[in-house]
Design a protein around this motif. Structure first.
Motif, short mmCIF file in Angstrom:
data_model
loop_
_atom_site.label_atom_id
_atom_site.label_comp_id
_atom_site.label_asym_id
_atom_site.label_seq_id
_atom_site.Cartn_x
_atom_site.Cartn_y
_atom_site.Cartn_z
N ASP A 24 0.82 -1.21 0.00
CA ASP A 24 0.00 0.00 0.00
C ASP A 24 0.86 1.27 0.00
O ASP A 24 2.01 1.26 0.46
N HIS A 76 -3.30 -0.66 -2.09
CA HIS A 76 -4.24 0.46 -2.02
C HIS A 76 -3.47 1.80 -2.06
O HIS A 76 -2.30 1.87 -1.75
N ASP A 108 -4.89 -2.21 -6.52
CA ASP A 108 -6.04 -2.29 -5.63
C ASP A 108 -6.73 -0.92 -5.55
O ASP A 108 -6.40 0.00 -6.28
N THR A 109 -7.68 -0.79 -4.64
CA THR A 109 -8.57 0.38 -4.60
C THR A 109 -7.85 1.69 -4.31
O THR A 109 -6.76 1.73 -3.78
N ARG A 110 -8.54 2.78 -4.68
CA ARG A 110 -8.17 4.16 -4.35
C ARG A 110 -6.87 4.61 -5.01
O ARG A 110 -6.13 5.42 -4.46
#
Length: 284
Positions: A24, A76, A108-110
């Motif tokens: 992340d 993320h 992944d997200t965002r």
């Protein structure tokens, strides 16, 4: 006569990472909101797992216009606030011309929340919600290319062909099926964004001018830190709409949720329904 065949391609200013799995917050210009945790959550000088580079190395390299290639998947919050010249770290509060991120796997997200400049190439899949991004026609075979919505509207990427969106003058209409966080982040020009479909977190965060209209519902923190311009939500919002709002207009045609206008310092909120905190909020 053989010199032409021995000529090398111009080398890119490139850092290559092969992290231990999807990590992340790579190229997160906020270092995951460092001012809130002061290094306890993420230390900018910590090495990215599996690599010889720190989180700070990557951010500074991208800030200087370089390219970072991730040989694998990314986690993320990839490229959070990429291109923002954050005051907390001694910046102007404006933007800088950031470089490039290339991901050889999935993201992944965002990805790209509050992103204001730079370019992201992704070979694999990108998981929703994405950030303040729009896909454009790629100039690299096998890769999808993403740039900042704010950057497009302020003239940073002239001539790019938008995918799933149209741009007419200073009016962008997005209809690509993606759910977005932070749409219109840091917009400071008299432009209009119309998003067909739902959005998620922090629509219009830190906007100073312009209009964002969402033809759908919105998530938490809609209009957070809004500092001018107008955010219009045709549907409902989740909680904390207009949190820490400073100026501008937030218009919600449905339910603005609980804790509406929390810590609001200025601006106007117009909502058909909602549960405001004590500071006066007009209900229509």
């Amino acid at each position: 006569m053989f010199g032409i065949f021995g000529r090398k391609k111009e080398e890119r200013n490139l850092i290559e990472l092969e992290p231990d799995g999807p990590v992340d917050c790579i190229a997160d210009f906020t270092y995951n909101f460092y001012w809130q945790h002061h290094g306890e959550k993420l230390d900018p000088d910590q090495l990215i797992p599996g690599t010889e580079y720190s989180y700070r190395d990557v951010v500074e390299h991208v800030r200087s216009g370089g390219e970072v290639r991730i040989k694998g998947d990314a986690g993320h919050r990839l490229a959070s606030s990429m291109g923002a010249d954050l005051k907390y770290f001694g910046g102007t509060g404006g933007s800088v011309m950031a470089g490039t991120l290339t991901v050889d796997g999935d993201v992944d997200t965002r990805m790209g929340i509050s992103m204001v400049s730079g370019t992201i190439y992704v070979r694999g899949k990108v998981r929703d919600p994405i950030g303040n991004l729009i896909e454009v026609k790629s100039d690299r075979r096998g890769y999808k290319k993403f740039i900042s919505v704010t950057d497009v509207l302020t003239g940073g990427h002239g001539g790019e062909k938008l995918l799933g969106a149209t741009l007419t003058g200073n009016r962008m209409v997005i209809d690509d099926g993606h759910v977005r966080d932070t749409l219109g982040a840091r917009l400071d020009t008299d432009a209009e964004i119309i998003h067909k479909g739902d959005v998620d977190l922090s629509t219009g965060i830190l906007m100073r001018r312009g209009t964002v209209m969402v033809k759908g519902d919105a998530g938490k923190n809609t209009g957070a830190l809004l500092s001018g311009g107008t955010v219009i939500i045709d549907g409902d919002c989740d909680d904390f709409s207009g949190i820490d709002m400073r100026s501008g207009y937030l218009i919600v045609n449905g339910d603005a949720g609980k804790f509406m206008g929390a810590q609001r310092k200025g601006g106007v909120i117009l909502a058909r329904k909602g549960k405001p905190v004590p500071r006066p909020v007009k209900m229509n």
